[in-house]
Every structure is written in structure tokens, then in C-alpha cells.
Design an enzyme around this catalytic site. Structure first.
Site, PDB file in Angstrom:
ATOM      1  N   TYR A  33       0.811  -1.212   0.000  1.00  0.00           N
ATOM      2  CA  TYR A  33       0.000   0.000   0.000  1.00  0.00           C
ATOM      3  C   TYR A  33       0.842   1.259   0.000  1.00  0.00           C
ATOM      4  CZ  TYR A  33       0.577   1.227   4.976  1.00  0.00           C
ATOM      5  OH  TYR A  33       1.066   1.622   6.189  1.00  0.00           O
ATOM      6  N   ARG A  52       7.023   3.409  -5.771  1.00  0.00           N
ATOM      7  CA  ARG A  52       7.293   2.617  -4.565  1.00  0.00           C
ATOM      8  C   ARG A  52       6.282   1.482  -4.432  1.00  0.00           C
ATOM      9  NH1 ARG A  52       7.826   5.614   1.161  1.00  0.00           N
ATOM     10  NH2 ARG A  52       5.564   5.648   1.017  1.00  0.00           N
ATOM     11  N   LYS A 151       6.589  -1.861   1.344  1.00  0.00           N
ATOM     12  CA  LYS A 151       5.555  -1.290   2.214  1.00  0.00           C
ATOM     13  C   LYS A 151       4.360  -2.228   2.127  1.00  0.00           C
ATOM     14  CE  LYS A 151       3.314   3.157   3.135  1.00  0.00           C
ATOM     15  NZ  LYS A 151       3.423   3.128   4.585  1.00  0.00           N
ATOM     16  N   GLU A 184      13.417   3.393  12.567  1.00  0.00           N
ATOM     17  CA  GLU A 184      12.452   4.383  12.076  1.00  0.00           C
ATOM     18  C   GLU A 184      11.290   4.464  13.053  1.00  0.00           C
ATOM     19  OE1 GLU A 184      10.537   3.007   8.437  1.00  0.00           O
ATOM     20  OE2 GLU A 184      10.591   0.942   9.154  1.00  0.00           O
TER      21      GLU A 184
HETATM   22  N1  PMP Z   1       8.408   4.424   7.721  1.00  0.00           N
HETATM   23  C1  PMP Z   1       7.254   3.736   7.825  1.00  0.00           C
HETATM   24  C2  PMP Z   1       7.265   2.405   8.474  1.00  0.00           C
HETATM   25  C3  PMP Z   1       6.051   4.283   7.328  1.00  0.00           C
HETATM   26  O1  PMP Z   1       4.901   3.598   7.424  1.00  0.00           O
HETATM   27  C4  PMP Z   1       6.064   5.571   6.742  1.00  0.00           C
HETATM   28  C5  PMP Z   1       4.778   6.183   6.241  1.00  0.00           C
HETATM   29  N2  PMP Z   1       4.485   5.737   4.951  1.00  0.00           N
HETATM   30  C6  PMP Z   1       7.290   6.252   6.646  1.00  0.00           C
HETATM   31  C7  PMP Z   1       8.443   5.650   7.150  1.00  0.00           C
HETATM   32  C8  PMP Z   1       7.369   7.602   5.979  1.00  0.00           C
HETATM   33  O2  PMP Z   1       7.218   7.458   4.594  1.00  0.00           O
HETATM   34  P1  PMP Z   1       6.648   8.636   3.685  1.00  0.00           P
HETATM   35  O3  PMP Z   1       7.534   9.822   3.915  1.00  0.00           O
HETATM   36  O4  PMP Z   1       6.781   8.099   2.299  1.00  0.00           O
HETATM   37  O5  PMP Z   1       5.260   8.889   4.099  1.00  0.00           O
END
Ligand code: PMP
Length: 290
Positions: A33, A52, A151, A184
């Protein structure tokens, strides 16, 4: 309409759009997703999010049942149908369904869903004070995150880490891997200013390559800041003068408290504020060109 759905290209609402209970997205989190948002009604970084999604699907060997151009058109049609000023957009592709069993080869008919809701953002005061985060030994190893960088719909480790953080009245959980390396947030990436350098954990620690993360790195380089991807531990965060998290929905969000201790002065720092302004300007400018 407050929630607008496109299910396999058919527009509907949350009531009329139905997915089988045998769908593997429901049974196993066997899906990929993306979450994106609009600025002034236009999606930001749509090309990067679709790329992505395709990358995640390839890593998990899930077929996206239409071309990326078709998916883009479906997202745009759902956005128009929603009539929202600004929208939250979730795009999900599941492996589909078949006879019950773990073997992915049992699946057929992958499903694609676009969910549009009104965009709800954190109030500005939260950016003025900054947030508290909580370090969570999520015990993640790069191996348990395989395939790294996808993801997927399987977010239980992140969800349980966030639950722990919320029990400690923190906004976000910062997950540490099995070696104690900072990975993260549950739905964000993390940056720290240490000794005047902007640092963020490298992808090989096992984290999502955030689209906001990449844009913020680009903005930092534009501002001639020294940026490096570096393995970080809790002690590095303690030495940081500034910390912030990044995500599509939160952009650049200052972190002013980690567990029990204050970050730097305990107020959002100057580098964080410059990057937030720089990122906002870039997001508005890039979405206008979309
Ligand atoms: N890490 C994780 C595990 C996430 O779920 C997200 C949110 N999508 C992010 C980092 C940040 O990604 P983005 O800047 O693409 O929203």
C-alpha cells in the site's frame, strides 16, 4: 462525499465497496500500500508513490492488476469524485483470494483499492511545541523485515510499538532493531542534528525509504547542510541538538522529548524549522506541477 472509494476502477463509497473475507490482504496482511496527500487539491509525489508501490509489489511478487497509468487515472477520478478541498489517499493492492492456505500460489484476482478521505492534519501548535517519542526495542532484525523496503499491509510490529509509545503518552514510537540501532518510527523516518551534521539511519538498517525522507535530504542539500546516512544508537540521539520525524502526513515534525529527556533546548531547533519551511515550499511547488 466524505469517503470515496475506487475498487478495481469502480467508484463507490465505504458501504457499497466490498472485498471478500477470503482476500489475503484480510487473512494475512498479504498486500502492499501507499499513503499520499494532496496540496491545493493536487496529489504530491504521485509518481514516486506509484513507483514505490510497484517496487513493493515486485519484492512480494504481487501482481498489480492494471498499469500504473490506469491506477493514476483511477486515483485522479476518485479525487475528483470526492470533492474534497484536500485529501488523504490510500492505495492498496492485495494478492487476492483463493482456496485458504498460506501458499501465495493459491491466490488469483489481485484487488486494487483507492480510499480517499478528507485530509486531517496535526494542529499547528503541535509543530510549535514539538512531540515526545518513545524508544521501543521492537527487536526487529533486518531478516524479520524481509523483503526489506516493501511497504506491505503487515504492520503489526509497528502497530504494537506505537501502542507501547501511546501508553507512555508519546506521539510516536522509534523502533530499535535487535542490535539496538535506531531504525524508524512506526509510520515515519527519523533525523537528528549531531555536531552540526544532519544524520538519518541508512536503509540497510531495515527501514522504509520514505518519500518525505528523500525530499528532506534533497532540501537539506539545497540549503548546503551537511547530510549523512549513519547508523544511530540511543546515545547518538541523546547527543543530538535537534531531532525530527518525517512522513507524508506530518511533513517535518520536531521531536522535543525522547523518553524522559529533552532534546537540545527542549524547543524545536533552527535546522528543523528551516527544513520544515523548505519542504513545505517544495511540496506546494511540485504538486502544482502535477
Ligand atoms: N516508515 C514507515 C514504516 C512508514 O509507514 C512511513 C509512512 N508511509 C514512513 C516511514 C514515511 O514514509 P513517507 O515519507 O513516504 O510517508
Amino acid at each position: 462525499m466524505s469517503i470515496c472509494i475506487s475498487l478495481n476502477g469502480v467508484l463507490g463509497d465505504a458501504e457499497s465497496s466490498r472485498i471478500s473475507v477470503l482476500d489475503r490482504g484480510f487473512l494475512y496482511g498479504d498486500s502492499v500500500y501507499e499513503v499520499l496527500r494532496t496540496y491545493e487539491g493536487r496529489p504530491f509525489a504521485l509518481t514516486e508513490h506509484l513507483a514505490r508501490l510497484e517496487h513493493s509489489a515486485r519484492l512480494l511478487d504481487i501482481q498489480i492488476p492494471c498499469s500504473l497509468d490506469e491506477l493514476r487515472a483511477e486515483i485522479m477520478a476518485a479525487l475528483t469524485a470526492s470533492g474534497n478541498e484536500d485529501s488523504y489517499i490510500r492505495v492498496v493492492v492485495t494478492r487476492g483470494s483463493g482456496p485458504i492456505g498460506l501458499d501465495p500460489a493459491l491466490a488469483s484476482d489481485p484487488q486494487r483499492v483507492v480510499i480517499i478521505t478528507e485530509l486531517r492534519l496535526l494542529p499547528e501548535e503541535v509543530y510549535e511545541t514539538g512531540v515526545k517519542v518513545c524508544l521501543v526495542a521492537a527487536g526487529r532484525s533486518s531478516a524479520s523485515q524481509l523483503p526489506m523496503g516493501a511497504k506491505s499491509g503487515n504492520y503489526l510490529t509497528n502497530l504494537m510499538s506505537l501502542r507501547i509509545a501511546r501508553q507512555h503518552h508519546a506521539h510516536e514510537a522509534i523502533m530499535l532493531d535487535a542490535r539496538g540501532l535506531v531504525a524508524e518510527g512506526s509510520t515515519s523516518n527519523i533525523f537528528a542534528v549531531v555536531g552540526g551534521r544532519l544524520l538519518t539511519p541508512p536503509l540497510h538498517v531495515g527501514l522504509l525509504e520514505g518519500i518525505t525522507r528523500n525530499k528532506v535530504i534533497a532540501v537539506a542539500r539545497e540549503l548546503a547542510l551537511e547530510v549523512a546516512e549513519k547508523e544511530l544508537r540511543a546515545r547518538d540521539l541523546r547527543a543530538a541538538s535537534e531531532i525530527f520525524i518525517t512522513s507524508t502526513l506530518r511533513e517535518v515534525l520536531p521531536v522535543t522529548q525522547v523518553d524522559g529527556w529533552a532534546v537540545g533546548t527542549g524547543r524545536p531547533g533552527p535546522t528543523t524549522l528551516r527544513l520544515r519551511q523548505g519542504f513545505k515550499a517544495l511540496a506546494r511547488q511540485e504538486s502544482r506541477a502535477c
